[in-house]
Design a protein around this motif. Structure first.
Motif, short mmCIF file in Angstrom:
data_model
loop_
_atom_site.label_atom_id
_atom_site.label_comp_id
_atom_site.label_asym_id
_atom_site.label_seq_id
_atom_site.Cartn_x
_atom_site.Cartn_y
_atom_site.Cartn_z
N MET A 10 0.94 -1.39 0.17
CA MET A 10 0.09 -0.37 0.27
C MET A 10 1.11 1.45 0.12
SD MET A 10 -2.79 1.07 2.68
CE MET A 10 -1.78 2.68 4.00
N VAL A 11 0.59 2.07 -0.77
CA VAL A 11 1.36 3.21 -0.60
C VAL A 11 0.95 4.17 0.50
CG1 VAL A 11 1.60 5.68 -2.62
CG2 VAL A 11 1.61 3.46 -3.28
N GLU A 13 -0.53 7.93 1.32
CA GLU A 13 -0.45 8.86 0.81
C GLU A 13 -1.11 10.32 2.16
OE1 GLU A 13 -4.36 8.19 -1.69
OE2 GLU A 13 -3.30 6.27 -2.79
N ARG A 29 -4.01 3.73 -1.10
CA ARG A 29 -4.21 2.54 -1.48
C ARG A 29 -3.83 1.27 -1.88
NH1 ARG A 29 -4.25 1.04 -7.46
NH2 ARG A 29 -6.85 0.35 -7.80
N GLU A 31 -2.53 -1.39 -3.53
CA GLU A 31 -1.61 -1.63 -4.61
C GLU A 31 -1.80 -3.59 -5.21
OE1 GLU A 31 -0.77 0.34 -7.00
OE2 GLU A 31 -1.54 2.22 -5.61
N ARG A 32 -1.75 -3.82 -4.67
CA ARG A 32 -1.70 -5.84 -4.44
C ARG A 32 -1.97 -6.42 -3.17
NH1 ARG A 32 4.24 -5.10 -5.92
NH2 ARG A 32 5.40 -6.21 -4.50
N ALA A 69 -6.18 -4.97 -2.63
CA ALA A 69 -6.19 -4.35 -3.99
C ALA A 69 -7.01 -3.55 -4.54
CB ALA A 69 -5.66 -5.61 -4.74
N ASN A 72 -9.56 1.90 -1.17
CA ASN A 72 -8.53 2.80 -0.25
C ASN A 72 -8.87 2.81 1.38
OD1 ASN A 72 -7.42 4.40 -2.34
ND2 ASN A 72 -9.49 5.08 -2.72
N VAL A 90 5.87 3.25 1.68
CA VAL A 90 4.53 2.06 1.16
C VAL A 90 4.64 1.21 2.33
CG1 VAL A 90 4.96 1.63 -0.68
CG2 VAL A 90 6.13 0.26 -0.01
N HIS A 130 5.47 6.65 -6.62
CA HIS A 130 4.46 6.51 -5.62
C HIS A 130 3.31 7.95 -5.18
CE1 HIS A 130 6.34 2.29 -5.13
NE2 HIS A 130 6.87 3.17 -4.58
N GLN A 169 8.36 -0.95 -12.31
CA GLN A 169 7.95 0.39 -11.43
C GLN A 169 7.63 1.85 -12.34
OE1 GLN A 169 8.53 1.29 -7.59
NE2 GLN A 169 7.76 3.35 -7.81
#
Length: 190
Positions: A10-11, A13, A29, A31-32, A69, A72, A90, A130, A169
């Motif tokens: 997860m990045v 934010e 969010r 990501e995976r 994934a 948010n 991350v 990111h 990336q």
């Protein structure tokens, strides 16, 4: 491999301190992969590194036991020192991704009318990786003095601080404060 089998990433934010700084709430969010309450996550990026346990997951003002994934979410991380989690880092399954300061990437410059400008070896650029920005120095391939707008090249980038990076990336960069181009990480350097 389905999303549930991929390692969690997860990045970050945004970051909030709760309960007089005893709990950090990192939002972003996924990501995976997936994360569950009580899972351990690693903080990867500049100043990161500690492993902490997720004690709560919230999305749309609902408390969840698990998130996947594409969602948010906000993750509650008690024990994470205030300042240890910041935008652009991350949260990941421990050991699944590392922070690096150097990489090789394929970059493409925008046309001049869209902000593209000549890039020289040794120039400082602002890289957007990111959800964070980091300054970096670009080194063009041997024998190339300058990269012109609308051209592409494989370059070496040395960042001023560690960032979570993976091959494949994507990133964007600015030159003298203007959007200048984008690229993809092709190789990680030690």
């Amino acid at each position: 491999m389905d999303a549930a089998e991929e390692p969690f990433l997860m990045v970050v934010e945004d970051v909030f301190c709760l309960n007089q700084g005893r709990v950090v709430r990192a939002t972003g969010r996924i990501e995976r992969g997936r994360v569950r309450t009580a899972d351990e996550v690693e903080i990867v990026g500049s100043g990161g590194g500690p492993i902490t346990r997720v004690t709560g997951i919230d999305a749309c003002q609902l408390r969840l036991e698990e998130a996947n994934a594409g969602m948010n979410v906000g993750l509650l991380l008690p024990g994470a020192a205030t300042g240890a989690v910041e935008r652009g880092q991350v949260l990941a399954a421990p050991g699944s991704i590392g922070a690096r300061v150097a990489f090789v990437g394929d970059i493409a410059l925008l046309p001049e009318d869209q902000g593209g400008a000549e890039v020289l070896t040794g120039e400082d650029l602002d890289f957007y990786i990111h959800a964070g920005a980091v300054r970096g120095v670009v080194t063009l391939p041997h024998g190339m003095d300058a990269l012109q707008p609308l051209h592409m090249a494989a370059v070496t980038v040395t960042l001023e601080r560690p960032v979570a990076l993976e091959v494949g990336q994507s990133f964007a960069f600015r030159h003298h404060g203007r959007a200048a181009g984008s690229g993809t990480v092709t190789r990680l350097l030690p």
